[in-house]
Design a protein around this motif. Structure first.
Motif, mmCIF file in Angstrom:
data_model
loop_
_atom_site.group_PDB
_atom_site.id
_atom_site.type_symbol
_atom_site.label_atom_id
_atom_site.label_comp_id
_atom_site.label_asym_id
_atom_site.label_seq_id
_atom_site.Cartn_x
_atom_site.Cartn_y
_atom_site.Cartn_z
ATOM 1 N N LEU A 81 0.840 -1.191 0.000
ATOM 2 C CA LEU A 81 0.000 0.000 0.000
ATOM 3 C C LEU A 81 0.882 1.251 0.000
ATOM 4 O O LEU A 81 2.088 1.150 -0.127
ATOM 5 C CB LEU A 81 -0.928 -0.025 1.225
ATOM 6 N N ARG A 82 0.268 2.411 0.130
ATOM 7 C CA ARG A 82 1.048 3.647 0.105
ATOM 8 C C ARG A 82 2.030 3.679 1.287
ATOM 9 O O ARG A 82 1.822 2.992 2.289
ATOM 10 C CB ARG A 82 0.112 4.861 0.132
ATOM 11 N N PRO A 83 3.080 4.494 1.190
ATOM 12 C CA PRO A 83 4.128 4.491 2.218
ATOM 13 C C PRO A 83 3.807 5.321 3.459
ATOM 14 O O PRO A 83 4.715 5.705 4.199
ATOM 15 C CB PRO A 83 5.334 5.060 1.470
ATOM 16 N N PHE A 84 2.552 5.581 3.694
ATOM 17 C CA PHE A 84 2.129 6.260 4.917
ATOM 18 C C PHE A 84 0.639 6.002 5.118
ATOM 19 O O PHE A 84 -0.096 5.749 4.168
ATOM 20 C CB PHE A 84 2.400 7.771 4.856
ATOM 21 N N VAL A 85 0.203 6.047 6.384
ATOM 22 C CA VAL A 85 -1.210 5.847 6.716
ATOM 23 C C VAL A 85 -1.750 7.172 7.250
ATOM 24 O O VAL A 85 -1.274 7.669 8.271
ATOM 25 C CB VAL A 85 -1.393 4.746 7.784
ATOM 26 N N PRO A 86 -2.731 7.779 6.574
ATOM 27 C CA PRO A 86 -3.223 9.094 6.994
ATOM 28 C C PRO A 86 -4.061 9.056 8.270
ATOM 29 O O PRO A 86 -4.742 8.070 8.559
ATOM 30 C CB PRO A 86 -4.068 9.536 5.800
ATOM 31 N N ALA A 87 -3.995 10.150 9.018
ATOM 32 C CA ALA A 87 -4.792 10.295 10.231
ATOM 33 C C ALA A 87 -6.247 10.560 9.878
ATOM 34 O O ALA A 87 -6.542 11.324 8.953
ATOM 35 C CB ALA A 87 -4.244 11.440 11.076
ATOM 36 N N TYR A 88 -7.154 9.953 10.600
ATOM 37 C CA TYR A 88 -8.590 10.075 10.341
ATOM 38 C C TYR A 88 -9.053 11.532 10.427
ATOM 39 O O TYR A 88 -9.940 11.952 9.691
ATOM 40 C CB TYR A 88 -9.360 9.214 11.336
ATOM 41 N N PHE A 89 -8.437 12.307 11.305
ATOM 42 C CA PHE A 89 -8.850 13.702 11.490
ATOM 43 C C PHE A 89 -8.183 14.666 10.517
ATOM 44 O O PHE A 89 -8.481 15.860 10.541
ATOM 45 C CB PHE A 89 -8.525 14.154 12.920
ATOM 46 N N ASP A 90 -7.270 14.173 9.699
ATOM 47 C CA ASP A 90 -6.546 15.051 8.781
ATOM 48 C C ASP A 90 -7.449 15.437 7.611
ATOM 49 O O ASP A 90 -7.794 14.601 6.775
ATOM 50 C CB ASP A 90 -5.287 14.345 8.269
ATOM 51 N N THR A 91 -7.838 16.702 7.554
ATOM 52 C CA THR A 91 -8.799 17.164 6.547
ATOM 53 C C THR A 91 -8.217 17.252 5.137
ATOM 54 O O THR A 91 -8.944 17.517 4.187
ATOM 55 C CB THR A 91 -9.352 18.548 6.939
ATOM 56 N N SER A 92 -6.916 17.036 4.994
ATOM 57 C CA SER A 92 -6.331 17.047 3.656
ATOM 58 C C SER A 92 -6.534 15.709 2.945
ATOM 59 O O SER A 92 -6.161 15.566 1.779
ATOM 60 C CB SER A 92 -4.838 17.383 3.728
ATOM 61 N N TYR A 93 -7.139 14.746 3.657
ATOM 62 C CA TYR A 93 -7.447 13.449 3.052
ATOM 63 C C TYR A 93 -8.958 13.215 3.085
ATOM 64 O O TYR A 93 -9.675 13.815 3.890
ATOM 65 C CB TYR A 93 -6.738 12.313 3.802
ATOM 66 N N ASN A 94 -9.426 12.343 2.203
ATOM 67 C CA ASN A 94 -10.853 12.014 2.164
ATOM 68 C C ASN A 94 -11.039 10.502 2.068
ATOM 69 O O ASN A 94 -10.076 9.747 2.197
ATOM 70 C CB ASN A 94 -11.531 12.741 0.993
ATOM 71 N N MET A 95 -12.248 10.053 1.821
ATOM 72 C CA MET A 95 -12.526 8.616 1.832
ATOM 73 C C MET A 95 -11.781 7.840 0.751
ATOM 74 O O MET A 95 -11.501 6.665 0.932
ATOM 75 C CB MET A 95 -14.026 8.363 1.721
ATOM 76 N N SER A 96 -11.443 8.497 -0.341
ATOM 77 C CA SER A 96 -10.653 7.789 -1.353
ATOM 78 C C SER A 96 -9.275 7.433 -0.809
ATOM 79 O O SER A 96 -8.686 6.418 -1.191
ATOM 80 C CB SER A 96 -10.515 8.646 -2.622
ATOM 81 N N ASP A 97 -8.768 8.269 0.095
ATOM 82 C CA ASP A 97 -7.491 7.977 0.761
ATOM 83 C C ASP A 97 -7.679 6.957 1.874
ATOM 84 O O ASP A 97 -6.914 6.000 1.998
ATOM 85 C CB ASP A 97 -6.903 9.259 1.360
#
Length: 349
Positions: A81-97
Motif C-alpha cells: 500500500l502507500r508508504p504512509f497511513v493518513p490520520a482520520y482527522f486530517d482534513t487534507s485526506y478524504n474517503m478515497s485515501d
C-alpha cells in the motif's frame, strides 16, 4: 510541498495500490503510531511543528512523533500500500485515501481510559467509535459488498500500552491503590482482549496486537534513573514489567485464535529487536541510544522539542531515539521490517 514531490507521491500511491497484498491497513493506538490525530485536539501532546517531520515527505510536520515515518507507515508500504497511513482527522485526506488505510491512534492514550484522561487525548473506546463511523462512510463510498470485503481483508494494527505504565500507573496513585503491578497487567490485558473481540464482531479478521518495547531504556527513563543516582542505565524494573506484560499478550493472542473462528491474530513483539538495537547501536549503524536527537535528548518531547533549540542533532540516523520517548525514523524502519518478515507477513497466507 513542491510539484515534483506531490507528483511522486501520487505516482507512488497508484503504483502501490496496484501491487497491494491487502486492501487496507487500519490503525489503533498511541503516539507510537499516531499520524496526526492529536493535531485536532485541545491537548499539549502535539508534534505538528518542526523539527518533527523534517525527514518526512516534503519535510512536513504531520503530527507524527518522529523525524519521519512511524512503524505503521513502513508496514503499510510492506503490504504493498502507500508508504504512509493518513490520520482520520486530517482534513487534507478524504474517503478515497482512507479506503486503503486510516489511523485512529492518539498520542498519550492507552488501554486504560484513565490514561487518556491524563493529557486529554482520545480514549481507546472513542477510537473504536470513530472506526464505526468510518465503516459507515466506507460503505457509502464503496458500496456495501466491496466495503465489507475491504473491512474483512484489511490488516488491523494495534499499538499501545507504554503510556498505561509510564504516564499512568507509575506516575499517578489511583491505579496503584487499586492494583498491584501484576493485577494491573491483567486489567490491561482484559481490555486488549475485549478490543480484539469487538473488532472481530465488526468484521475484522486479520489483527496484529503490538507488544511493549524495553520501556525502561527510553532516554526519559534513563534520565530519571540518572537523577535518582542510579547512573545512566535502563530502568530494569520497567523492562521486566514490559516482558511480563508481553508474555500475557502473547498468551491472549494464542487463546483468541482458538476462540474466534476464521480469525488470524498475531502478536507483534518489538522487545527483542528493540533491546538489541539499544544494547548494540553501532551494529545497526547508530552512534548512541542513551540520548535522543531532539534538543538535549534527555527529557524533551512534544512542545519542548522545537525548531529553535540549538542542541538538536543534524542527522537523526545516528540516533536510536528521536525525542526522549520516541524512536527515530531509522529505528522505526528497522523494527517494522523485522516484524513484517517474522510476524506480519503471516497475515498474507
Amino acid at each position: 510541498m513542491g510539484f515534483f514531490i506531490v507528483f511522486a507521491m501520487i505516482f507512488m500511491q497508484i503504483y502501490t495500490m496496484r501491487s497491494a497484498k491487502v486492501p487496507a491497513v487500519i490503525v489503533f493506538g498511541d503516539s507510537s503510531v499516531d499520524a496526526g490525530n492529536n493535531n485536532h485536539l485541545q491537548t499539549v501532546l502535539k508534534s505538528n511543528h518542526r523539527p518533527y517531520g523534517r525527514d518526512f515527505f516534503g519535510g512536513k510536520a504531520t503530527g507524527r512523533f518522529s523525524n519521519g515515518r512511524v512503524p505503521t507507515d513502513f508496514i503499510s508500504e510492506s503490504f504493498g500500500l502507500r508508504p504512509f497511513v493518513p490520520a482520520y482527522f486530517d482534513t487534507s485526506y478524504n474517503m478515497s485515501d482512507f479506503a486503503t488505510g486510516v489511523c485512529f491512534a492518539s498520542a498519550g492514550t492507552g488501554y486504560d481510559n484513565a490514561t487518556s484522561d491524563v493529557l486529554s487525548v482520545i480514549p481507546l473506546w472513542k477510537e473504536v467509535e470513530y472506526y464505526k463511523e468510518y465503516q459507515k462512510k466506507l460503505r457509502s463510498y464503496l458500496g456495501e459488498q466491496k466495503a465489507n470485503t475491504v473491512l474483512s481483508e484489511a490488516v488491523y494494527l494495534i499499538s499501545m500500552g507504554t503510556n498505561d505504565f509510564l504516564e499512568n500507573y507509575y506516575t499517578l496513585s489511583d491505579r496503584r491503590s487499586q492494583y498491584n503491578i501484576n493485577q494491573y497487567q491483567d486489567f490491561l490485558g482484559n481490555i486488549a482482549g475485549s478490543l480484539i473481540k469487538e473488532l472481530y464482531s465488526l468484521g475484522a479478521r486479520k489483527i496484529s496486537l503490538g507488544g511493549l518495547p524495553p520501556m525502561g531504556c527510553l532516554p526519559l527513563e534513563r534520565t530519571t534513573s540518572f537523577i535518582a543516582g542510579n547512573g545512566d542505565t535502563c530502568n530494569e524494573d520497567y523492562n521486566k514489567v514490559a516482558l511480563s506484560f508481553n508474555g500475557k499478550l502473547g498468551g491472549l493472542v494464542k487463546r483468541l485464535n482458538g476462540e474466534l473462528s476464521g480469525s488470524k491474530i498475531v502478536f507483534s513483539n518489538p522487545y527483542a529487536i528493540f533491546q538489541n538495537i539499544v544494547r548494540k547501536p553501532s551494529a545497526y549503524g547508530f552512534e548512541t541510544a542513551a540520548v535522543a536527537c531532539c534538543s538535549t535528548g534527555l527529557f524533551e518531547m512534544g512542545y519542548m522539542c522545537d525548531q529553535y533549540n540549538p542542541f538538536t542533532c543534524s542527522d537523526a540516523n545516528k540516533y536510536v531515539f528521536w525525542d526522549s520517548f520516541h524512536p527515530s525514523e531509522k529505528t522505526n524502519r528497522i523494527i517494522s521490517e523485522h516484524l513484517f518478515k517474522t510476524v506480519l507477513s503471516k497475515l498474507l497466507s
